[in-house]
Design a protein around this motif. Structure first.
Motif, PDB file in Angstrom:
ATOM      1  N   UNK A 103      -1.683  -8.560   7.483  1.00 46.05           N
ATOM      2  CA  UNK A 103      -2.214  -7.207   7.611  1.00 46.05           C
ATOM      3  C   UNK A 103      -1.960  -6.495   6.282  1.00 46.05           C
ATOM      4  N   UNK A 104      -2.895  -5.642   5.891  1.00 50.09           N
ATOM      5  CA  UNK A 104      -2.811  -4.925   4.621  1.00 50.09           C
ATOM      6  C   UNK A 104      -2.725  -3.427   4.853  1.00 50.09           C
ATOM      7  N   UNK A 105      -1.999  -2.760   3.956  1.00 48.92           N
ATOM      8  CA  UNK A 105      -1.957  -1.305   3.919  1.00 48.92           C
ATOM      9  C   UNK A 105      -2.187  -0.883   2.473  1.00 48.92           C
ATOM     10  N   UNK A 106      -3.212  -0.077   2.229  1.00 47.54           N
ATOM     11  CA  UNK A 106      -3.463   0.475   0.895  1.00 47.54           C
ATOM     12  C   UNK A 106      -2.716   1.794   0.767  1.00 47.54           C
ATOM     13  N   UNK A 107      -1.988   1.944  -0.331  1.00 45.97           N
ATOM     14  CA  UNK A 107      -1.208   3.174  -0.558  1.00 45.97           C
ATOM     15  C   UNK A 107      -2.118   4.390  -0.561  1.00 45.97           C
ATOM     16  N   UNK A 108      -3.298   4.282  -1.137  1.00 48.41           N
ATOM     17  CA  UNK A 108      -4.199   5.429  -1.247  1.00 48.41           C
ATOM     18  C   UNK A 108      -4.746   5.876   0.106  1.00 48.41           C
ATOM     19  N   UNK A 109      -4.691   5.025   1.124  1.00 46.07           N
ATOM     20  CA  UNK A 109      -5.197   5.376   2.452  1.00 46.07           C
ATOM     21  C   UNK A 109      -4.154   6.069   3.328  1.00 46.07           C
TER      22      UNK A 109
END
Length: 164
Positions: A103-109
């Motif tokens: 699973x991924x998490x983008x800092x900008x989101x």
């Protein structure tokens, strides 16, 4: 004073009919529950700092059991801010035996600004595991922080979870 019994009996029959109709045509409702003989276990937390333009990837590997017949495990990741508030939750992912998922998490989101000068955000990760009761699994996990725009600033953390 005279009471109108005819009108009251009509109301009583109408109310009884509505009640019976509701009983016969009642929609089934059930709480979302875990599958039979499965339970949720909270995994090992990690503290991560990541800046704008970076991405956090959590990867897990479900090994094939040698002794018992292993099954799929469920994984979900939550991110918490410094106050302990959930700021992001991943979708629930099923991991079949012998395979891995991430699973991924983008800092900008993420909905938090972070440090006013650098934009660096400190988060605590918390994996949630759905495992079958009685089957012992050693799940290998990794946390990677990388800059998804430039490809630089790579950090890697390896954890082995013993479930359940």
């Amino acid at each position: 004073m005279q009471i109108n019994f005819i009108r009251n009996s009509r109301i009583n029959r109408l109310a009884a009919g509505v009640l019976l109709a509701c009983c016969f045509f009642q929609l089934q409702a059930a709480a979302q529950s875990e599958p039979a003989n499965e339970r949720t276990k909270i995994g090992s937390p990690a503290l991560i700092g990541f800046a704008r333009g970076e991405m956090l990837r959590f990867t897990a590997f479900n090994p094939e059991s040698t002794g018992e017949r292993g099954g799929p495990i469920r994984m979900q990741m939550k991110l918490f801010d410094a106050q302990g508030t959930v700021i992001a939750t991943s979708a629930e992912v099923m991991i079949p035996p012998g395979q891995f998922r991430f699973v991924d998490f983008n800092r900008d989101d993420l909905p938090i600004t972070g440090d006013p000068d650098t934009g660096l955000l400190q988060v605590r990760t918390q994996p949630l595991w759905g495992v079958r009761a009685g089957v012992r699994v050693a799940v290998t996990t990794s946390l990677e922080v990388s800059n998804h725009t430039t490809g630089g600033s790579f950090k890697f953390f390896l954890i082995v979870e013993a479930l359940p």
